[in-house]
Design a protein around this motif. Sequence first.
Motif, short mmCIF file in Angstrom:
data_model
loop_
_atom_site.label_atom_id
_atom_site.label_comp_id
_atom_site.label_asym_id
_atom_site.label_seq_id
_atom_site.Cartn_x
_atom_site.Cartn_y
_atom_site.Cartn_z
N ALA A 46 0.76 -1.83 -0.03
CA ALA A 46 0.02 -0.04 0.31
C ALA A 46 0.84 1.84 -0.15
O ALA A 46 0.40 1.94 -0.29
CB ALA A 46 -0.83 -0.39 1.13
N THR A 47 2.02 1.17 1.03
CA THR A 47 2.73 2.62 0.84
C THR A 47 3.57 2.70 -0.78
O THR A 47 3.54 3.34 -1.15
CB THR A 47 4.05 2.37 2.46
OG1 THR A 47 2.73 1.92 3.65
CG2 THR A 47 4.79 3.93 1.50
N SER A 50 0.89 4.04 -2.66
CA SER A 50 0.53 5.36 -2.23
C SER A 50 1.28 6.83 -3.28
O SER A 50 0.91 7.93 -3.49
CB SER A 50 0.01 5.40 -0.88
OG SER A 50 1.66 5.58 -0.47
N ARG A 51 2.42 6.27 -3.78
CA ARG A 51 3.66 7.59 -4.32
C ARG A 51 3.08 7.73 -5.81
O ARG A 51 3.57 8.89 -6.32
CB ARG A 51 4.85 6.90 -3.61
CG ARG A 51 5.56 6.40 -2.40
CD ARG A 51 6.21 5.91 -2.75
NE ARG A 51 6.99 5.75 -1.24
CZ ARG A 51 8.24 4.69 -0.91
NH1 ARG A 51 9.24 5.08 -1.72
NH2 ARG A 51 9.07 5.06 -0.10
N GLY A 52 2.18 6.62 -6.08
CA GLY A 52 1.86 6.78 -7.43
C GLY A 52 3.33 7.15 -8.60
O GLY A 52 3.37 7.47 -9.27
#
Length: 253
Positions: A46-47, A50-52
């Motif tokens: 997930a981390t 989330s940075r895209g």
Amino acid sequence: MSDASSSSSSICAVVTGHTRGFGAALAETLLARGISVLGLSRNRHATLASRGDAAFEQVELDLSSIEEIAQWLGGGQLPRFIGNSERVLLFNNAGTVQPIGPLEVQDPSAVAQSVVLNVAAPLMLSAALAAASTGAADRRIAHISSGAARNAYAGWSVYCATKAALDHHARSVALDSNRALRICSIAPGTLDTDMQAELRDSTDERFPMRGRFVEYKRTGKLATPHDAAVKMIDFVLSDAFGTTPTADLRELP
């Protein structure tokens, strides 16, 4: 160890078991160096998601299921990810220490699952990557091995056997004399990961060496996944990688 001269933008890497522990450290370190990463795991990171980061892709894939692996490989995502990369890396990191215990307490289904995750998946992905990246000038496969591949331990027969299989696979593939493809089965050392916690949570009856691993944790003798990942990636990118089919990260300069 010297890095090859090609830029990181021309390098892509596949990392299995990228959501935690050593696999997560590998994925994060590769991305920090500007290397595109495809993560394969049962769950998503997930981390990192989330940075895209356009250089990061991930696939939810049960690597203990031959059927799921075969179906995914048939979908064409691997060659699409590789594209025109000049250098392609594969880190076969996902694995399990289960089942732990003497032969008579091992659940046969757990044995089968371990063999698929620890052996079949890496071998299937290695073959698929070799076939999908024939246009790349440099292909490198890193099996994440263990000292258990080279030493027998009570209560750890399945793990020892499956990691030894990766070592011997690397030895055999190295004999193919394909200069564009390098392979090495690398023991990363004793790392502070969830796998170590599983060993400490076992019992002395099932794993007689449990006390040694408890002591490693107590005395701070476990290496961090990040430090091991940095050294591993340095080695895989170096000219020395593939000169021998097996290696121990702790013995490298």
